[in-house]
Design a protein around this motif. Structure first.
Motif, PDB file in Angstrom:
ATOM      1  N   PHE A  18      97.907  -2.562  73.557  1.00  0.00           N
ATOM      2  CA  PHE A  18      97.590  -3.257  74.812  1.00  0.00           C
ATOM      3  C   PHE A  18      98.901  -3.580  75.548  1.00  0.00           C
ATOM      4  O   PHE A  18      99.747  -4.303  75.032  1.00  0.00           O
ATOM      5  CB  PHE A  18      96.813  -4.535  74.474  1.00  0.00           C
ATOM      6  CG  PHE A  18      96.561  -5.428  75.647  1.00  0.00           C
ATOM      7  CD1 PHE A  18      96.025  -4.935  76.819  1.00  0.00           C
ATOM      8  CD2 PHE A  18      96.849  -6.781  75.583  1.00  0.00           C
ATOM      9  CE1 PHE A  18      95.791  -5.758  77.906  1.00  0.00           C
ATOM     10  CE2 PHE A  18      96.618  -7.623  76.654  1.00  0.00           C
ATOM     11  CZ  PHE A  18      96.092  -7.102  77.821  1.00  0.00           C
ATOM     12  N   GLY A  19      99.030  -3.046  76.766  1.00  0.00           N
ATOM     13  CA  GLY A  19     100.281  -3.185  77.512  1.00  0.00           C
ATOM     14  C   GLY A  19     101.301  -2.207  76.962  1.00  0.00           C
ATOM     15  O   GLY A  19     102.441  -2.549  76.680  1.00  0.00           O
ATOM     16  N   CYS A  20     100.872  -0.944  76.842  1.00  0.00           N
ATOM     17  CA  CYS A  20     101.684   0.080  76.136  1.00  0.00           C
ATOM     18  C   CYS A  20     102.878   0.542  76.957  1.00  0.00           C
ATOM     19  O   CYS A  20     103.791   1.171  76.413  1.00  0.00           O
ATOM     20  CB  CYS A  20     100.804   1.268  75.771  1.00  0.00           C
ATOM     21  SG  CYS A  20     100.124   2.132  77.222  1.00  0.00           S
ATOM     22  N   LEU A  39      96.875   1.388  76.361  1.00  0.00           N
ATOM     23  CA  LEU A  39      96.270   0.851  77.582  1.00  0.00           C
ATOM     24  C   LEU A  39      97.320   0.103  78.386  1.00  0.00           C
ATOM     25  O   LEU A  39      98.067  -0.713  77.832  1.00  0.00           O
ATOM     26  CB  LEU A  39      95.132  -0.115  77.206  1.00  0.00           C
ATOM     27  CG  LEU A  39      94.581  -0.988  78.342  1.00  0.00           C
ATOM     28  CD1 LEU A  39      93.788  -0.153  79.342  1.00  0.00           C
ATOM     29  CD2 LEU A  39      93.707  -2.111  77.797  1.00  0.00           C
ATOM     30  N   ASP A  40      97.359   0.394  79.683  1.00  0.00           N
ATOM     31  CA  ASP A  40      98.256  -0.377  80.561  1.00  0.00           C
ATOM     32  C   ASP A  40      97.623  -0.474  81.939  1.00  0.00           C
ATOM     33  O   ASP A  40      96.922   0.438  82.385  1.00  0.00           O
ATOM     34  CB  ASP A  40      99.638   0.287  80.658  1.00  0.00           C
ATOM     35  CG  ASP A  40     100.717  -0.707  81.049  1.00  0.00           C
ATOM     36  OD1 ASP A  40     101.481  -1.142  80.166  1.00  0.00           O
ATOM     37  OD2 ASP A  40     100.776  -1.077  82.241  1.00  0.00           O
ATOM     38  N   VAL A  41      97.901  -1.586  82.597  1.00  0.00           N
ATOM     39  CA  VAL A  41      97.357  -1.813  83.932  1.00  0.00           C
ATOM     40  C   VAL A  41      98.080  -0.937  84.972  1.00  0.00           C
ATOM     41  O   VAL A  41      97.536  -0.652  86.044  1.00  0.00           O
ATOM     42  CB  VAL A  41      97.455  -3.328  84.274  1.00  0.00           C
ATOM     43  CG1 VAL A  41      98.908  -3.743  84.539  1.00  0.00           C
ATOM     44  CG2 VAL A  41      96.560  -3.716  85.415  1.00  0.00           C
ATOM     45  N   SER A  42      99.273  -0.476  84.635  1.00  0.00           N
ATOM     46  CA  SER A  42     100.082   0.279  85.594  1.00  0.00           C
ATOM     47  C   SER A  42      99.879   1.790  85.456  1.00  0.00           C
ATOM     48  O   SER A  42     100.154   2.379  84.399  1.00  0.00           O
ATOM     49  CB  SER A  42     101.568  -0.072  85.368  1.00  0.00           C
ATOM     50  OG  SER A  42     102.397   0.942  85.892  1.00  0.00           O
ATOM     51  N   SER A  83     100.120  -5.943  70.669  1.00  0.00           N
ATOM     52  CA  SER A  83     100.436  -6.508  71.976  1.00  0.00           C
ATOM     53  C   SER A  83     101.890  -6.957  71.959  1.00  0.00           C
ATOM     54  O   SER A  83     102.204  -8.072  71.533  1.00  0.00           O
ATOM     55  CB  SER A  83      99.481  -7.675  72.231  1.00  0.00           C
ATOM     56  OG  SER A  83      99.820  -8.312  73.421  1.00  0.00           O
ATOM     57  N   LEU A  84     102.769  -6.059  72.378  1.00  0.00           N
ATOM     58  CA  LEU A  84     104.209  -6.299  72.242  1.00  0.00           C
ATOM     59  C   LEU A  84     104.820  -6.600  73.604  1.00  0.00           C
ATOM     60  O   LEU A  84     104.746  -5.771  74.526  1.00  0.00           O
ATOM     61  CB  LEU A  84     104.887  -5.072  71.599  1.00  0.00           C
ATOM     62  CG  LEU A  84     104.250  -4.591  70.279  1.00  0.00           C
ATOM     63  CD1 LEU A  84     104.927  -3.321  69.774  1.00  0.00           C
ATOM     64  CD2 LEU A  84     104.268  -5.681  69.220  1.00  0.00           C
ATOM     65  N   SER A  85     105.392  -7.796  73.725  1.00  0.00           N
ATOM     66  CA  SER A  85     106.021  -8.246  74.983  1.00  0.00           C
ATOM     67  C   SER A  85     105.033  -8.223  76.140  1.00  0.00           C
ATOM     68  O   SER A  85     105.357  -7.758  77.243  1.00  0.00           O
ATOM     69  CB  SER A  85     107.243  -7.381  75.332  1.00  0.00           C
ATOM     70  OG  SER A  85     108.164  -7.396  74.294  1.00  0.00           O
TER      71      SER A  85
HETATM   72  C1  SAM Z   1     107.269  -5.869  79.129  1.00  0.00           C
HETATM   73  S1  SAM Z   1     106.199  -4.494  79.124  1.00  0.00           S
HETATM   74  C2  SAM Z   1     106.017  -4.187  77.389  1.00  0.00           C
HETATM   75  C3  SAM Z   1     105.758  -2.770  77.087  1.00  0.00           C
HETATM   76  C4  SAM Z   1     105.660  -2.376  75.614  1.00  0.00           C
HETATM   77  N1  SAM Z   1     104.531  -3.021  74.945  1.00  0.00           N
HETATM   78  C5  SAM Z   1     106.936  -2.669  74.886  1.00  0.00           C
HETATM   79  O1  SAM Z   1     106.992  -3.583  74.057  1.00  0.00           O
HETATM   80  O2  SAM Z   1     107.903  -1.960  75.143  1.00  0.00           O
HETATM   81  C6  SAM Z   1     104.629  -5.216  79.528  1.00  0.00           C
HETATM   82  C7  SAM Z   1     103.582  -4.191  79.917  1.00  0.00           C
HETATM   83  O3  SAM Z   1     102.312  -4.853  79.957  1.00  0.00           O
HETATM   84  C8  SAM Z   1     101.576  -4.334  81.056  1.00  0.00           C
HETATM   85  N2  SAM Z   1     100.559  -5.332  81.430  1.00  0.00           N
HETATM   86  C9  SAM Z   1     100.749  -6.550  81.984  1.00  0.00           C
HETATM   87  N3  SAM Z   1      99.576  -7.180  82.181  1.00  0.00           N
HETATM   88  C10 SAM Z   1      98.611  -6.329  81.746  1.00  0.00           C
HETATM   89  C11 SAM Z   1      97.187  -6.387  81.682  1.00  0.00           C
HETATM   90  N4  SAM Z   1      96.515  -7.466  82.134  1.00  0.00           N
HETATM   91  N5  SAM Z   1      96.503  -5.341  81.174  1.00  0.00           N
HETATM   92  C12 SAM Z   1      97.178  -4.237  80.720  1.00  0.00           C
HETATM   93  N6  SAM Z   1      98.527  -4.109  80.765  1.00  0.00           N
HETATM   94  C13 SAM Z   1      99.237  -5.144  81.259  1.00  0.00           C
HETATM   95  C14 SAM Z   1     102.632  -4.073  82.121  1.00  0.00           C
HETATM   96  O4  SAM Z   1     102.195  -3.137  83.083  1.00  0.00           O
HETATM   97  C15 SAM Z   1     103.794  -3.560  81.271  1.00  0.00           C
HETATM   98  O5  SAM Z   1     103.790  -2.155  81.160  1.00  0.00           O
END
Ligand code: SAM
Length: 178
Positions: A18-20, A39-42, A83-85
């Motif tokens: 989640f938030g990949c 999964l990512d919102v972007s 769910s990392l960062s």
């Molecule tokens: C700081 S990055 C972390 C990426 C990865 N997990 C890592 O540790 O390298 C946070 C990610 O979460 C995504 N994100 C933020 N809110 C989200 C949501 N509600 N649903 C899905 N993705 C989300 C952002 O688009 C972003 O790509």
């Protein structure tokens, strides 16, 4: 952190990252589980993840743009949510935690790593308070380790591993309570 994550994975797990973002962690754990869904919102992040996956030997990883609330995710359908960062970026964090808990199978695990931007007396937390005021980032949760532990347990999950890295991020693995 990869070694710490892998200790909690099983060969027959379905894992949701989640938030990949660009899929680095999804691909890093692909060899340790049956299937990875990133999964990512972007949309831009997912496009980059798909390009990266095309050059990677793993064939059990799929990426999609969307939300954790999309009907494609059914209750009790995922063995591991990673769910990392991400938790510090989410609006309605209790609602998100509840959703994650509902998606997990009975022995399912949440693996999270979250910067504790609300930890007292941290220089980073002061900086983040300033950044939040500027409105540069749409949403920023200034969480302490205690806040994260509370959110996890309030969602019906039992913490099985919990430690703070030197950079101030809290690594938590929690299991769905039966
Ligand atoms: C700081 S990055 C972390 C990426 C990865 N997990 C890592 O540790 O390298 C946070 C990610 O979460 C995504 N994100 C933020 N809110 C989200 C949501 N509600 N649903 C899905 N993705 C989300 C952002 O688009 C972003 O790509």
């Amino acid at each position: 952190m990869l070694a710490a994550i892998k200790r909690h994975l099983r060969a027959d797990d379905t894992l949701l990252d989640f938030g990949c973002a660009t899929g680095t962690w999804s691909l890093a754990v692909a060899g340790d589980v049956r299937e990875v869904q990133g999964l990512d919102v972007s949309g831009k992040m997912i496009e980059a993840a798909q390009n990266k996956a095309a050059k990677h030997p793993a064939r059990n990883v799929r990426f999609r743009q969307g939300s954790l609330f999309d009907p494609v995710y059914n209750a009790v359908s995922v063995d591991v949510i990673m769910s990392l960062s991400v938790l510090h970026l989410l609006d309605d964090l209790p609602g998100m935690m509840d959703r994650m808990s509902r998606l997990l199978t009975p022995s399912g695990r949440l693996i999270s790593n979250t910067p504790c931007l609300g930890q007292k007396r941290s220089l980073l937390s002061l900086l983040m308070r300033g950044i939040r005021k500027t409105g540069i980032v749409p949403h920023l949760n200034l969480l302490s380790s205690r806040d994260i532990e509370q959110l996890v347990t309030d969602a019906g999950l039992s913490i099985v591993e919990n430690h703070m890295w030197p950079d101030g991020a809290l690594f938590v693995v929690a299991q769905k309570s039966s």
